[in-house]
Design a protein around this motif. Sequence first.
Motif, PDB file in Angstrom:
ATOM      1  N   SER A 275       0.823  -1.208   0.000  1.00 49.89           N
ATOM      2  CA  SER A 275       0.000   0.000   0.000  1.00 49.89           C
ATOM      3  C   SER A 275       0.858   1.258   0.000  1.00 49.89           C
ATOM      4  CB  SER A 275      -0.912   0.015   1.237  1.00 49.89           C
ATOM      5  OG  SER A 275      -1.786  -1.090   1.222  1.00 49.89           O
ATOM      6  N   ALA A 276       2.097   1.111   0.467  1.00 44.62           N
ATOM      7  CA  ALA A 276       3.042   2.227   0.492  1.00 44.62           C
ATOM      8  C   ALA A 276       4.435   1.680   0.223  1.00 44.62           C
ATOM      9  CB  ALA A 276       3.016   2.942   1.842  1.00 44.62           C
ATOM     10  N   ALA A 277       5.266   2.493  -0.408  1.00 46.75           N
ATOM     11  CA  ALA A 277       6.648   2.097  -0.664  1.00 46.75           C
ATOM     12  C   ALA A 277       7.568   3.217  -0.216  1.00 46.75           C
ATOM     13  CB  ALA A 277       6.859   1.797  -2.149  1.00 46.75           C
ATOM     14  N   VAL A 278       8.545   2.866   0.593  1.00 45.82           N
ATOM     15  CA  VAL A 278       9.598   3.792   0.997  1.00 45.82           C
ATOM     16  C   VAL A 278      10.830   3.405   0.197  1.00 45.82           C
ATOM     17  CG1 VAL A 278      11.029   4.625   2.899  1.00 45.82           C
ATOM     18  CG2 VAL A 278       8.622   4.051   3.300  1.00 45.82           C
ATOM     19  N   ILE A 279      11.254   4.277  -0.701  1.00 43.36           N
ATOM     20  CA  ILE A 279      12.337   3.939  -1.619  1.00 43.36           C
ATOM     21  C   ILE A 279      13.450   4.971  -1.535  1.00 43.36           C
ATOM     22  CG2 ILE A 279      10.692   2.831  -3.199  1.00 43.36           C
ATOM     23  CD1 ILE A 279      11.206   5.299  -5.063  1.00 43.36           C
ATOM     24  N   THR A 280      14.561   4.656  -2.185  1.00 42.18           N
ATOM     25  CA  THR A 280      15.693   5.580  -2.248  1.00 42.18           C
ATOM     26  C   THR A 280      15.917   5.994  -3.690  1.00 42.18           C
ATOM     27  OG1 THR A 280      17.450   3.942  -2.589  1.00 42.18           O
ATOM     28  CG2 THR A 280      16.702   4.315  -0.312  1.00 42.18           C
ATOM     29  N   LEU A 281      16.864   6.905  -3.889  1.00 40.92           N
ATOM     30  CA  LEU A 281      17.083   7.453  -5.231  1.00 40.92           C
ATOM     31  C   LEU A 281      17.646   6.431  -6.211  1.00 40.92           C
ATOM     32  CD1 LEU A 281      20.410   7.989  -5.430  1.00 40.92           C
ATOM     33  CD2 LEU A 281      19.817   9.851  -3.907  1.00 40.92           C
ATOM     34  N   THR A 282      18.071   5.256  -5.720  1.00 42.73           N
ATOM     35  CA  THR A 282      18.588   4.224  -6.622  1.00 42.73           C
ATOM     36  C   THR A 282      17.471   3.428  -7.290  1.00 42.73           C
ATOM     37  OG1 THR A 282      18.790   2.664  -4.768  1.00 42.73           O
ATOM     38  CG2 THR A 282      20.739   3.957  -5.336  1.00 42.73           C
ATOM     39  N   GLU A 283      16.233   3.607  -6.853  1.00 40.97           N
ATOM     40  CA  GLU A 283      15.117   2.856  -7.424  1.00 40.97           C
ATOM     41  C   GLU A 283      14.357   3.716  -8.431  1.00 40.97           C
ATOM     42  OE1 GLU A 283      16.931   1.301  -4.792  1.00 40.97           O
ATOM     43  OE2 GLU A 283      15.422   2.247  -3.516  1.00 40.97           O
ATOM     44  N   ARG A 284      14.199   3.187  -9.621  1.00 39.15           N
ATOM     45  CA  ARG A 284      13.487   3.890 -10.687  1.00 39.15           C
ATOM     46  C   ARG A 284      12.009   3.512 -10.646  1.00 39.15           C
ATOM     47  NH1 ARG A 284      12.775   8.280 -13.652  1.00 39.15           N
ATOM     48  NH2 ARG A 284      11.620   7.839 -15.540  1.00 39.15           N
ATOM     49  N   VAL A 285      11.150   4.519 -10.530  1.00 37.59           N
ATOM     50  CA  VAL A 285       9.708   4.300 -10.511  1.00 37.59           C
ATOM     51  C   VAL A 285       9.129   4.728 -11.847  1.00 37.59           C
ATOM     52  CG1 VAL A 285       7.524   4.926  -9.417  1.00 37.59           C
ATOM     53  CG2 VAL A 285       9.594   4.657  -8.020  1.00 37.59           C
ATOM     54  N   ASP A 286       8.509   3.795 -12.536  1.00 41.93           N
ATOM     55  CA  ASP A 286       7.897   4.080 -13.829  1.00 41.93           C
ATOM     56  C   ASP A 286       6.573   3.323 -13.915  1.00 41.93           C
ATOM     57  OD1 ASP A 286       8.686   1.424 -14.188  1.00 41.93           O
ATOM     58  OD2 ASP A 286      10.375   1.938 -15.483  1.00 41.93           O
ATOM     59  N   ALA A 287       5.944   3.407 -15.075  1.00 41.89           N
ATOM     60  CA  ALA A 287       4.633   2.775 -15.235  1.00 41.89           C
ATOM     61  C   ALA A 287       4.704   1.270 -15.024  1.00 41.89           C
ATOM     62  CB  ALA A 287       4.063   3.111 -16.612  1.00 41.89           C
ATOM     63  N   GLN A 288       5.788   0.657 -15.458  1.00 46.78           N
ATOM     64  CA  GLN A 288       5.939  -0.793 -15.301  1.00 46.78           C
ATOM     65  C   GLN A 288       5.982  -1.185 -13.830  1.00 46.78           C
ATOM     66  OE1 GLN A 288       9.167  -2.574 -17.572  1.00 46.78           O
ATOM     67  NE2 GLN A 288       9.446  -4.166 -16.031  1.00 46.78           N
ATOM     68  N   LEU A 289       6.715  -0.427 -13.030  1.00 48.16           N
ATOM     69  CA  LEU A 289       6.794  -0.740 -11.603  1.00 48.16           C
ATOM     70  C   LEU A 289       5.440  -0.518 -10.929  1.00 48.16           C
ATOM     71  CD1 LEU A 289       8.662  -1.587  -9.261  1.00 48.16           C
ATOM     72  CD2 LEU A 289       8.976   0.855  -8.794  1.00 48.16           C
ATOM     73  N   LEU A 290       4.743   0.539 -11.312  1.00 43.49           N
ATOM     74  CA  LEU A 290       3.432   0.808 -10.725  1.00 43.49           C
ATOM     75  C   LEU A 290       2.441  -0.295 -11.072  1.00 43.49           C
ATOM     76  CD1 LEU A 290       3.308   4.624 -11.474  1.00 43.49           C
ATOM     77  CD2 LEU A 290       3.672   3.557  -9.240  1.00 43.49           C
ATOM     78  N   ALA A 291       2.544  -0.831 -12.279  1.00 48.65           N
ATOM     79  CA  ALA A 291       1.682  -1.953 -12.657  1.00 48.65           C
ATOM     80  C   ALA A 291       2.008  -3.192 -11.833  1.00 48.65           C
ATOM     81  CB  ALA A 291       1.833  -2.246 -14.148  1.00 48.65           C
ATOM     82  N   ALA A 292       3.310  -3.396 -11.553  1.00 46.71           N
ATOM     83  CA  ALA A 292       3.724  -4.534 -10.735  1.00 46.71           C
ATOM     84  C   ALA A 292       3.233  -4.374  -9.300  1.00 46.71           C
ATOM     85  CB  ALA A 292       5.243  -4.678 -10.764  1.00 46.71           C
ATOM     86  N   ALA A 293       3.146  -3.134  -8.839  1.00 47.67           N
ATOM     87  CA  ALA A 293       2.698  -2.881  -7.469  1.00 47.67           C
ATOM     88  C   ALA A 293       1.245  -3.256  -7.275  1.00 47.67           C
ATOM     89  CB  ALA A 293       2.908  -1.406  -7.116  1.00 47.67           C
ATOM     90  N   GLY A 294       0.398  -2.873  -8.207  1.00 45.29           N
ATOM     91  CA  GLY A 294      -1.020  -3.140  -8.091  1.00 45.29           C
ATOM     92  C   GLY A 294      -1.794  -1.893  -7.717  1.00 45.29           C
ATOM     93  N   PRO A 295      -3.118  -1.930  -7.865  1.00 42.67           N
ATOM     94  CA  PRO A 295      -3.947  -0.734  -7.687  1.00 42.67           C
ATOM     95  C   PRO A 295      -4.070  -0.262  -6.244  1.00 42.67           C
ATOM     96  CG  PRO A 295      -5.327  -2.668  -8.030  1.00 42.67           C
ATOM     97  CD  PRO A 295      -3.916  -3.099  -8.276  1.00 42.67           C
TER      98      PRO A 295
END
Length: 331
Positions: free
Chosen positions: A59-79
Amino acid sequence: MTTSPTPTSARTVTGMIYVSRLLTDRAMDHLHSLGVPLRIGVEAPPSRAELEAGIAGASAAVITLTERVDAQLLAAAGPQLKVIANVAVGFDNIDLAATDAAGVIVTNTPGVLDRASADHAFALILDSTRRISEGDRLIRSKQPWVWGPRMLVGLDISAGATLGILGYGRIGQAVARRAQAFDMRVIASGRSRTPGSVENGVTFVDNATLLADSDIVTVHTPLTPETRHLIDAAALAAMKPTAYLINTARGGVVDEAALIEALHTGQIRGAALDVFEGEPQVNPALLDAPGLVLTPHTASAGEATRDTMGILAVDNAAAVLAGDPPLTPVR
């Protein structure tokens, strides 16, 4: 990657939180105190496959600057993903158009790292201009040496040197205060400042004037399409041949190939970089460039600062999962 058990808690925070990399001990303790299911990565950056597996169902992601967030990752995360909390003030690792389209809130950690980042930038100014690392390497080489009037002479910044600050946000302002304590003349450029105006002893100029007049140019702009390679061959040619370049912002703001050429030809006197274009890979040619000081993206690496960054990111995630507004949304 480890998955923690779900502690019992009366808190209103609900949902599973994915943490891509281990935060500091204090930040991790704060995270565990939320009493929600956690999925926690290791200290090293996750691979893309690990990132997609880790964020799935969160439901939440705490990430660092080394992780790239794009549409593909958001799709993998789920709604069900509601918020991405970036443990950084910059957010060029996140595709904001994709997060907007997915209805995911993005937060960062502004303000809490200003002083540590300004300290590091000024440390690099002192290191490069007074040739501190160069002297350290000389001693460690075990070569014979003897003091002399011409030995490792550098720029005396407190003797009227001009510092030019490209990007006058919170960190740029903190650097200006440190420079003024060293009796430096400070000029700056910023999107919201009018050339010719003066604020707290800092004179605002356009970029061309700043490059031409500064003994030291320090970069504090975010990385955007407009600022990518802001310091290119033409900008370096516009600087004094006795000038120094400092970059603690983002690697892509400086054209590294142009900088390497400028250092080898003596177009500028020296430089210091805390960030790199291909980070964490470093262009091998940088290692052989004369007059160059390098640090591994550690401008915010003060103990208290890194604790506070992680805690703020966790609090942003918790606020959204509790149905409250985020504390420091990107927009």
